[in-house]
Design an enzyme around this catalytic site. Structure first.
Site, PDB file in Angstrom:
ATOM      1  N   PRO A  10      32.036  41.416  41.301  1.00 39.29           N
ATOM      2  CG  PRO A  10      31.760  39.198  40.676  1.00 39.29           C
ATOM      3  CD  PRO A  10      32.432  40.472  40.253  1.00 39.29           C
ATOM      4  CG  ASN A  11      29.400  38.501  45.529  1.00 38.52           C
ATOM      5  OD1 ASN A  11      28.196  38.698  45.649  1.00 38.52           O
ATOM      6  ND2 ASN A  11      29.871  37.485  44.831  1.00 38.52           N
ATOM      7  NE  ARG A  18      32.369  38.159  49.435  1.00 42.59           N
ATOM      8  CZ  ARG A  18      33.092  38.134  48.326  1.00 42.59           C
ATOM      9  NH1 ARG A  18      33.582  39.258  47.832  1.00 42.59           N
ATOM     10  NH2 ARG A  18      33.324  37.004  47.715  1.00 42.59           N
ATOM     11  CE1 TYR A  23      37.621  38.041  49.930  1.00 45.75           C
ATOM     12  CE2 TYR A  23      35.508  37.354  50.841  1.00 45.75           C
ATOM     13  CZ  TYR A  23      36.525  37.189  49.926  1.00 45.75           C
ATOM     14  OH  TYR A  23      36.470  36.179  48.999  1.00 45.75           O
ATOM     15  CG  ASN A  74      39.112  42.554  43.975  1.00 48.16           C
ATOM     16  OD1 ASN A  74      38.882  41.445  43.495  1.00 48.16           O
ATOM     17  ND2 ASN A  74      39.116  42.781  45.272  1.00 48.16           N
ATOM     18  CB  ALA A  77      33.810  34.894  41.772  1.00 48.14           C
ATOM     19  CG  HIS A  80      38.917  32.670  40.571  1.00 50.87           C
ATOM     20  ND1 HIS A  80      40.251  32.943  40.791  1.00 50.87           N
ATOM     21  CD2 HIS A  80      38.235  33.223  41.618  1.00 50.87           C
ATOM     22  CE1 HIS A  80      40.367  33.626  41.945  1.00 50.87           C
ATOM     23  NE2 HIS A  80      39.150  33.804  42.453  1.00 50.87           N
ATOM     24  CG  ASP A  87      39.381  37.389  25.081  1.00 51.63           C
ATOM     25  OD1 ASP A  87      40.541  36.975  25.262  1.00 51.63           O
ATOM     26  OD2 ASP A  87      38.477  36.694  24.582  1.00 51.63           O
ATOM     27  CD  GLU A  98      44.733  38.330  39.345  1.00 55.02           C
ATOM     28  OE1 GLU A  98      45.345  38.044  38.293  1.00 55.02           O
ATOM     29  OE2 GLU A  98      44.305  37.472  40.138  1.00 55.02           O
ATOM     30  CG  HIS A 100      42.573  38.750  44.209  1.00 52.43           C
ATOM     31  ND1 HIS A 100      41.325  38.650  43.636  1.00 52.43           N
ATOM     32  CD2 HIS A 100      43.448  38.368  43.261  1.00 52.43           C
ATOM     33  CE1 HIS A 100      41.445  38.229  42.398  1.00 52.43           C
ATOM     34  NE2 HIS A 100      42.723  38.051  42.146  1.00 52.43           N
ATOM     35  CG  LEU A 101      40.046  43.119  49.561  1.00 55.77           C
ATOM     36  CD1 LEU A 101      38.653  42.828  49.045  1.00 55.77           C
ATOM     37  CD2 LEU A 101      39.988  44.136  50.666  1.00 55.77           C
ATOM     38  CB  SER A 102      41.543  36.904  50.447  1.00 56.38           C
ATOM     39  OG  SER A 102      41.124  36.535  49.142  1.00 56.38           O
ATOM     40  NE  ARG A 107      39.758  32.721  50.340  1.00 57.01           N
ATOM     41  CZ  ARG A 107      38.742  33.479  49.907  1.00 57.01           C
ATOM     42  NH1 ARG A 107      38.983  34.596  49.232  1.00 57.01           N
ATOM     43  NH2 ARG A 107      37.500  33.114  50.155  1.00 57.01           N
ATOM     44  NE  ARG A 111      38.006  31.436  47.221  1.00 60.31           N
ATOM     45  CZ  ARG A 111      36.782  31.950  47.011  1.00 60.31           C
ATOM     46  NH1 ARG A 111      36.619  32.929  46.161  1.00 60.31           N
ATOM     47  NH2 ARG A 111      35.727  31.491  47.660  1.00 60.31           N
TER      48      ARG A 111
HETATM   49  C1  DQA Z   1      38.603  38.333  45.951  1.00 59.23           C
HETATM   50  C2  DQA Z   1      39.033  36.859  45.868  1.00 59.23           C
HETATM   51  C3  DQA Z   1      38.101  36.083  44.956  1.00 59.23           C
HETATM   52  O1  DQA Z   1      38.483  34.723  44.906  1.00 59.23           O
HETATM   53  C4  DQA Z   1      36.676  36.157  45.478  1.00 59.23           C
HETATM   54  O2  DQA Z   1      35.797  35.490  44.598  1.00 59.23           O
HETATM   55  C5  DQA Z   1      36.230  37.550  45.725  1.00 59.23           C
HETATM   56  C6  DQA Z   1      37.157  38.465  46.383  1.00 59.23           C
HETATM   57  C7  DQA Z   1      39.463  39.126  46.947  1.00 59.23           C
HETATM   58  O3  DQA Z   1      39.481  40.349  46.866  1.00 59.23           O
HETATM   59  O4  DQA Z   1      40.106  38.528  47.825  1.00 59.23           O
HETATM   60  O5  DQA Z   1      35.087  37.918  45.456  1.00 59.23           O
HETATM   61  O6  DQA Z   1      38.773  38.917  44.675  1.00 59.23           O
END
Ligand code: DQA
Length: 145
Positions: A10-11, A18, A23, A74, A77, A80, A87, A98, A100-102, A107, A111
């Protein structure tokens, strides 16, 4: 040919505009192009997908069985919160990284918890868009070992 699925939650479709201070300004379309160039240079097949819906991500993980040898996820959210994604990864028995960009550990506290990490072979975070290429390199190496 080795085939790797890159799944975005998502997002992440909003990357580029964003919270650029967190990011970066690279769009998801830019990232897809770099991943596709990486695939050409490395003789691999890479599929790229994004969804804002947990169920669609679950369906993509289920459909990866017998098609892809690795998943880079990725989960945004959902990382978390989603026991269902954890599963699904455990059920299909396809190695997952796994991503993540950040740097999620630098943070907010919420997270720091990851359900994905419990079933992933490893975690890459904090390198922005370049993390996708790091994850692809790591997954290719893992599959070939
Ligand atoms: C994220 C980190 C997550 O905590 C956040 O909810 C995102 C982006 C990242 O790529 O840094 O949507 O996955």
């Amino acid at each position: 040919m080795t085939s790797i699925l890159i799944l975005n939650g998502p997002n992440l479709n909003l990357l580029g505009t964003r919270q650029p201070e967190v990011y970066g300004t690279t769009t998801l379309a830019d990232i897809e192009v770099s991943c596709s160039n990486w695939a050409t240079d490395n003789g691999c097949d890479v599929s790229f997908m994004q969804s804002n819906h947990e169920g669609a991500l679950l369906d993509a993980i289920h459909a990866a069985r017998g098609v892809h040898q690795g998943i880079v996820l990725n989960a945004g959210a959902y990382t978390h919160t989603s026991i269902a994604l954890m599963d699904a990864l455990a059920s299909v028995e396809i190695p997952a990284i796994e991503l993540h960009l950040s740097n999620v550990h630098a943070r907010e506290e919420f997270r720091h918890r990851s359900f994905i990490a419990k079933v992933a072979i490893g975690l890459i975070c904090g390198f922005g868009a370049h993390g996708y290429l790091l994850a692809l390199d790591a997954m290719k190496q893992h599959i070939e070992d």
